[in-house]
Scaffold this motif. Structure first.
Motif, PDB file in Angstrom:
ATOM      1  N   LEU A   4       9.324  10.481   2.940  1.00 12.85           N
ATOM      2  CA  LEU A   4       8.487   9.618   2.115  1.00 12.85           C
ATOM      3  C   LEU A   4       7.061   9.696   2.618  1.00 12.85           C
ATOM      4  N   ALA A   5       6.109   9.831   1.716  1.00 16.14           N
ATOM      5  CA  ALA A   5       4.703   9.946   2.115  1.00 16.14           C
ATOM      6  C   ALA A   5       3.843   9.087   1.192  1.00 16.14           C
ATOM      7  N   GLU A   6       3.246   8.043   1.763  1.00 11.75           N
ATOM      8  CA  GLU A   6       2.407   7.132   0.982  1.00 11.75           C
ATOM      9  C   GLU A   6       0.971   7.641   0.892  1.00 11.75           C
ATOM     10  N   SER A   7       0.311   7.248  -0.181  1.00 14.35           N
ATOM     11  CA  SER A   7      -1.113   7.529  -0.354  1.00 14.35           C
ATOM     12  C   SER A   7      -1.695   6.497  -1.301  1.00 14.35           C
ATOM     13  N   GLY A   8      -3.022   6.490  -1.394  1.00 17.82           N
ATOM     14  CA  GLY A   8      -3.679   5.597  -2.336  1.00 17.82           C
ATOM     15  C   GLY A   8      -4.284   4.347  -1.731  1.00 17.82           C
ATOM     16  N   GLY A   9      -4.064   4.137  -0.454  1.00 16.45           N
ATOM     17  CA  GLY A   9      -4.665   2.969   0.177  1.00 16.45           C
ATOM     18  C   GLY A   9      -6.170   3.118   0.294  1.00 16.45           C
ATOM     19  N   GLY A  10      -6.828   2.039   0.675  1.00 13.40           N
ATOM     20  CA  GLY A  10      -8.272   2.082   0.834  1.00 13.40           C
ATOM     21  C   GLY A  10      -8.832   0.695   0.967  1.00 13.40           C
ATOM     22  N   SER A  11     -10.154   0.618   0.863  1.00 12.04           N
ATOM     23  CA  SER A  11     -10.840  -0.664   0.958  1.00 12.04           C
ATOM     24  C   SER A  11     -11.342  -1.070  -0.417  1.00 12.04           C
ATOM     25  N   VAL A  12     -11.159  -2.331  -0.741  1.00 10.29           N
ATOM     26  CA  VAL A  12     -11.550  -2.841  -2.056  1.00 10.29           C
ATOM     27  C   VAL A  12     -11.976  -4.285  -1.906  1.00 10.29           C
ATOM     28  N   GLN A  13     -12.830  -4.733  -2.802  1.00 10.16           N
ATOM     29  CA  GLN A  13     -13.234  -6.135  -2.779  1.00 10.16           C
ATOM     30  C   GLN A  13     -12.197  -6.995  -3.476  1.00 10.16           C
ATOM     31  N   GLY A 112      16.826   2.191   5.197  1.00  8.32           N
ATOM     32  CA  GLY A 112      16.967   3.123   6.303  1.00  8.32           C
ATOM     33  C   GLY A 112      15.936   4.229   6.357  1.00  8.32           C
ATOM     34  N   TYR A 113      15.197   4.418   5.281  1.00  9.37           N
ATOM     35  CA  TYR A 113      14.219   5.506   5.229  1.00  9.37           C
ATOM     36  C   TYR A 113      12.830   4.915   4.988  1.00  9.37           C
ATOM     37  N   TRP A 114      11.883   5.364   5.792  1.00  4.23           N
ATOM     38  CA  TRP A 114      10.538   4.797   5.756  1.00  4.23           C
ATOM     39  C   TRP A 114       9.467   5.875   5.810  1.00  4.23           C
ATOM     40  N   GLY A 115       8.350   5.594   5.121  1.00  7.29           N
ATOM     41  CA  GLY A 115       7.182   6.445   5.255  1.00  7.29           C
ATOM     42  C   GLY A 115       6.318   5.969   6.404  1.00  7.29           C
ATOM     43  N   GLN A 116       5.180   6.633   6.580  1.00  2.94           N
ATOM     44  CA  GLN A 116       4.275   6.315   7.686  1.00  2.94           C
ATOM     45  C   GLN A 116       3.307   5.190   7.356  1.00  2.94           C
ATOM     46  N   GLY A 117       3.161   4.881   6.089  1.00  4.77           N
ATOM     47  CA  GLY A 117       2.298   3.774   5.684  1.00  4.77           C
ATOM     48  C   GLY A 117       0.924   4.214   5.226  1.00  4.77           C
TER      49      GLY A 117
END
Length: 124
Positions: A4-13, A112-117
């Motif tokens: 699993l690979a997360e993406s799309g995070g960031g900084s927002v107001q 049981g299965y997790w991405g890195q965040g």
């Protein structure tokens, strides 16, 4: 092995929107219970939302009406989390998770299965 690979995070107001994605490898999201969890500094990891094989969903109380969890189409092995009306208290590391057993609870101990965040930071 499930990946699993997360993406799309960031900084927002505050009041803004983000869409998180979780790319899935070695299995099909439609056949698993999948979820999003988050952890703020100094706090325990909490459930944000889960989606079962039949598309049924469960949301944490603090995100109801603002966040939407969804799976991609049959040819899109991705889990999404659309987040609107973001608040500073939504800040944290967001994790994608998968569960292969029966039921689909909003409980991190059952996955049981997790991405890195991926980090989400909401400023006031």
């Amino acid at each position: 092995q499930v990946e699993l690979a997360e993406s799309g995070g960031g900084s927002v107001q505050a009041g803004g929107s983000l869409r998180l994605s979780c790319a899935v490898s070695r299995f099909t999201p439609q056949t698993y219970c999948m979820g999003w969890f988050r952890q703020a500094p100094g706090l325990e990891r909490e459930g944000v939302a889960v989606i079962d094989r039949d598309g049924s969903t469960v949301y944490g109380e603090s995100v109801k009406g603002r966040f939407t969890i969804s799976k991609g189409s049959a040819n899109d092995d991705t889990l999404y989390l659309q987040m609107h009306s973001l608040k500073p208290e939504d800040t944290g590391m967001y994790y994608c998770a998968a569960r292969g057993g029966f039921n689909c609870p909003l409980d991190q101990n059952r996955f049981g299965y997790w991405g890195q965040g991926t980090q989400v930071t909401v400023s006031s």
